[in-house]
Design a protein around this motif. Structure first.
Motif, PDB file in Angstrom:
ATOM      1  N   GLY A   6       0.804  -1.221   0.000  1.00  0.00           N
ATOM      2  CA  GLY A   6       0.000   0.000   0.000  1.00  0.00           C
ATOM      3  C   GLY A   6       0.836   1.269   0.000  1.00  0.00           C
ATOM      4  N   PHE A   7       2.165   1.121  -0.161  1.00  0.00           N
ATOM      5  CA  PHE A   7       3.081   2.263  -0.111  1.00  0.00           C
ATOM      6  C   PHE A   7       4.109   2.164  -1.225  1.00  0.00           C
ATOM      7  CE2 PHE A   7       1.525   1.413   4.096  1.00  0.00           C
ATOM      8  CZ  PHE A   7       1.267   2.663   4.627  1.00  0.00           C
ATOM      9  N   PHE A   8       4.727   3.290  -1.551  1.00  0.00           N
ATOM     10  CA  PHE A   8       5.906   3.300  -2.412  1.00  0.00           C
ATOM     11  C   PHE A   8       6.789   4.462  -2.014  1.00  0.00           C
ATOM     12  CE2 PHE A   8       2.800   5.779  -4.813  1.00  0.00           C
ATOM     13  CZ  PHE A   8       3.532   6.829  -5.330  1.00  0.00           C
ATOM     14  N   VAL A   9       8.044   4.413  -2.436  1.00  0.00           N
ATOM     15  CA  VAL A   9       9.010   5.475  -2.155  1.00  0.00           C
ATOM     16  C   VAL A   9       9.364   6.144  -3.470  1.00  0.00           C
ATOM     17  CG1 VAL A   9      11.328   6.001  -1.301  1.00  0.00           C
ATOM     18  CG2 VAL A   9       9.923   4.306  -0.122  1.00  0.00           C
ATOM     19  N   LEU A  10       9.408   7.456  -3.451  1.00  0.00           N
ATOM     20  CA  LEU A  10       9.711   8.245  -4.646  1.00  0.00           C
ATOM     21  C   LEU A  10      10.872   9.172  -4.342  1.00  0.00           C
ATOM     22  CD1 LEU A  10       8.521   9.218  -7.518  1.00  0.00           C
ATOM     23  CD2 LEU A  10       7.670  11.131  -6.173  1.00  0.00           C
ATOM     24  N   ARG A  11      11.823   9.230  -5.239  1.00  0.00           N
ATOM     25  CA  ARG A  11      12.941  10.167  -5.102  1.00  0.00           C
ATOM     26  C   ARG A  11      12.570  11.477  -5.789  1.00  0.00           C
ATOM     27  NH1 ARG A  11      19.331   9.381  -6.280  1.00  0.00           N
ATOM     28  NH2 ARG A  11      19.872  11.488  -5.652  1.00  0.00           N
ATOM     29  N   VAL A  12      12.713  12.589  -5.084  1.00  0.00           N
ATOM     30  CA  VAL A  12      12.362  13.911  -5.599  1.00  0.00           C
ATOM     31  C   VAL A  12      13.410  14.368  -6.611  1.00  0.00           C
ATOM     32  CG1 VAL A  12      11.994  16.335  -4.995  1.00  0.00           C
ATOM     33  CG2 VAL A  12      11.148  14.524  -3.474  1.00  0.00           C
ATOM     34  N   ALA A  16      10.417  22.167  -8.187  1.00  0.00           N
ATOM     35  CA  ALA A  16       9.066  22.711  -8.068  1.00  0.00           C
ATOM     36  C   ALA A  16       8.591  22.797  -6.616  1.00  0.00           C
ATOM     37  CB  ALA A  16       8.079  21.884  -8.884  1.00  0.00           C
ATOM     38  N   MET A  17       9.075  21.928  -5.743  1.00  0.00           N
ATOM     39  CA  MET A  17       8.639  21.934  -4.349  1.00  0.00           C
ATOM     40  C   MET A  17       9.696  22.519  -3.405  1.00  0.00           C
ATOM     41  SD  MET A  17       5.527  21.015  -4.414  1.00  0.00           S
ATOM     42  CE  MET A  17       5.100  20.664  -2.722  1.00  0.00           C
ATOM     43  N   TYR A  18      10.749  23.130  -3.968  1.00  0.00           N
ATOM     44  CA  TYR A  18      11.786  23.788  -3.169  1.00  0.00           C
ATOM     45  C   TYR A  18      11.198  25.042  -2.532  1.00  0.00           C
ATOM     46  CZ  TYR A  18      16.073  26.253  -2.023  1.00  0.00           C
ATOM     47  OH  TYR A  18      17.060  26.916  -1.353  1.00  0.00           O
ATOM     48  N   PRO A  19      11.466  25.376  -1.312  1.00  0.00           N
ATOM     49  CA  PRO A  19      12.461  24.796  -0.406  1.00  0.00           C
ATOM     50  C   PRO A  19      11.913  23.687   0.491  1.00  0.00           C
ATOM     51  CG  PRO A  19      11.638  26.805   0.555  1.00  0.00           C
ATOM     52  CD  PRO A  19      10.933  26.635  -0.780  1.00  0.00           C
ATOM     53  N   ARG A  20      10.647  23.367   0.350  1.00  0.00           N
ATOM     54  CA  ARG A  20      10.057  22.337   1.211  1.00  0.00           C
ATOM     55  C   ARG A  20      10.680  20.968   0.956  1.00  0.00           C
ATOM     56  NH1 ARG A  20       3.875  20.499   1.459  1.00  0.00           N
ATOM     57  NH2 ARG A  20       4.060  19.261   3.340  1.00  0.00           N
ATOM     58  N   LEU A  21      10.842  20.629  -0.318  1.00  0.00           N
ATOM     59  CA  LEU A  21      11.474  19.373  -0.706  1.00  0.00           C
ATOM     60  C   LEU A  21      12.704  19.691  -1.535  1.00  0.00           C
ATOM     61  CD1 LEU A  21       8.319  17.362  -1.839  1.00  0.00           C
ATOM     62  CD2 LEU A  21       9.441  17.322   0.405  1.00  0.00           C
ATOM     63  N   GLY A  24      16.712  14.997  -4.499  1.00  0.00           N
ATOM     64  CA  GLY A  24      17.376  13.880  -3.834  1.00  0.00           C
ATOM     65  C   GLY A  24      16.666  13.402  -2.575  1.00  0.00           C
ATOM     66  N   ASP A  25      15.706  14.187  -2.061  1.00  0.00           N
ATOM     67  CA  ASP A  25      14.888  13.723  -0.934  1.00  0.00           C
ATOM     68  C   ASP A  25      14.079  12.511  -1.385  1.00  0.00           C
ATOM     69  OD1 ASP A  25      15.695  15.839   0.686  1.00  0.00           O
ATOM     70  OD2 ASP A  25      13.800  16.936   0.525  1.00  0.00           O
ATOM     71  N   PHE A  26      13.646  11.716  -0.421  1.00  0.00           N
ATOM     72  CA  PHE A  26      12.755  10.602  -0.693  1.00  0.00           C
ATOM     73  C   PHE A  26      11.441  10.837   0.036  1.00  0.00           C
ATOM     74  CE2 PHE A  26      16.907   8.860  -1.481  1.00  0.00           C
ATOM     75  CZ  PHE A  26      16.728   8.037  -2.576  1.00  0.00           C
ATOM     76  N   LEU A  27      10.350  10.467  -0.609  1.00  0.00           N
ATOM     77  CA  LEU A  27       9.033  10.559   0.004  1.00  0.00           C
ATOM     78  C   LEU A  27       8.468   9.155   0.172  1.00  0.00           C
ATOM     79  CD1 LEU A  27       7.391  13.441  -2.071  1.00  0.00           C
ATOM     80  CD2 LEU A  27       8.388  13.572   0.226  1.00  0.00           C
ATOM     81  N   GLU A  46      -0.023  13.988 -17.907  1.00  0.00           N
ATOM     82  CA  GLU A  46       0.580  14.037 -19.243  1.00  0.00           C
ATOM     83  C   GLU A  46       1.867  13.211 -19.311  1.00  0.00           C
ATOM     84  OE1 GLU A  46       1.010  18.156 -20.270  1.00  0.00           O
ATOM     85  OE2 GLU A  46      -1.118  18.558 -19.979  1.00  0.00           O
ATOM     86  N   GLY A  47       1.868  12.038 -18.666  1.00  0.00           N
ATOM     87  CA  GLY A  47       3.013  11.138 -18.709  1.00  0.00           C
ATOM     88  C   GLY A  47       4.160  11.501 -17.785  1.00  0.00           C
ATOM     89  N   THR A  48       3.979  12.514 -16.954  1.00  0.00           N
ATOM     90  CA  THR A  48       5.030  12.968 -16.043  1.00  0.00           C
ATOM     91  C   THR A  48       4.566  12.815 -14.600  1.00  0.00           C
ATOM     92  OG1 THR A  48       5.737  14.604 -17.679  1.00  0.00           O
ATOM     93  CG2 THR A  48       6.463  14.957 -15.425  1.00  0.00           C
ATOM     94  N   LEU A  49       5.474  12.347 -13.733  1.00  0.00           N
ATOM     95  CA  LEU A  49       5.167  12.297 -12.308  1.00  0.00           C
ATOM     96  C   LEU A  49       5.454  13.658 -11.694  1.00  0.00           C
ATOM     97  CD1 LEU A  49       6.591   8.870 -11.087  1.00  0.00           C
ATOM     98  CD2 LEU A  49       4.231   9.485 -11.576  1.00  0.00           C
ATOM     99  N   LEU A  50       4.528  14.141 -10.877  1.00  0.00           N
ATOM    100  CA  LEU A  50       4.669  15.428 -10.205  1.00  0.00           C
ATOM    101  C   LEU A  50       4.404  15.256  -8.721  1.00  0.00           C
ATOM    102  CD1 LEU A  50       2.436  17.596 -12.587  1.00  0.00           C
ATOM    103  CD2 LEU A  50       4.928  17.453 -12.618  1.00  0.00           C
ATOM    104  N   VAL A  51       5.031  16.119  -7.920  1.00  0.00           N
ATOM    105  CA  VAL A  51       4.712  16.243  -6.499  1.00  0.00           C
ATOM    106  C   VAL A  51       4.175  17.654  -6.320  1.00  0.00           C
ATOM    107  CG1 VAL A  51       5.603  16.208  -4.141  1.00  0.00           C
ATOM    108  CG2 VAL A  51       6.571  14.657  -5.855  1.00  0.00           C
ATOM    109  N   ARG A  52       2.960  17.763  -5.815  1.00  0.00           N
ATOM    110  CA  ARG A  52       2.328  19.071  -5.639  1.00  0.00           C
ATOM    111  C   ARG A  52       1.408  19.029  -4.433  1.00  0.00           C
ATOM    112  NH1 ARG A  52       5.505  19.751  -9.242  1.00  0.00           N
ATOM    113  NH2 ARG A  52       5.291  21.017 -11.109  1.00  0.00           N
TER     114      ARG A  52
END
Length: 94
Positions: A6-12, A16-21, A24-27, A46-52
């Motif tokens: 039920g989980f996965f890890v994503l490398r930032v 776009a999320m600087y300075p919060r992320l 090289g951070d992992f979520l 549109e075929g791209t992974l985003l963190v927002r």
């Protein structure tokens, strides 16, 4: 008690999320197709992974140099970020 599938890890990547992320951070992300208002989500658009951050029908970056994006019908929320993993002193987390 939660199941690992039920989980996965994503490398930032990107700023776009600087300075919060930082690049090289992992979520640690809990899989979900929906997210509450204000949540930080991982989504595919549109075929791209985003963190927002989600605000109504808008996807907000933390970095003001990046524009907000509308939450479109073809956007797929993959999950909600629940933990940040960051290396200390510039050390890369392996």
């Amino acid at each position: 008690g939660a199941r690992p599938e039920g989980f996965f890890v994503l490398r930032v990547e990107g700023l776009a999320m600087y300075p919060r992320l930082l690049e090289g951070d992992f979520l640690l992300v809990k899989k979900s197709s929906a997210a509450p208002e204000g949540a930080t989500v991982v989504l595919e658009q549109e075929g791209t992974l985003l963190v927002r951050n989600v605000s109504g029908r808008t996807l907000l970056p933390a970095n003001p140099e990046y524009p907000p994006r509308p939450l479109e019908e073809q956007t797929h929320i993959l999950g909600r970020a629940i933990a940040l993993i960051r290396g200390l002193s510039g050390e890369e987390v392996v």
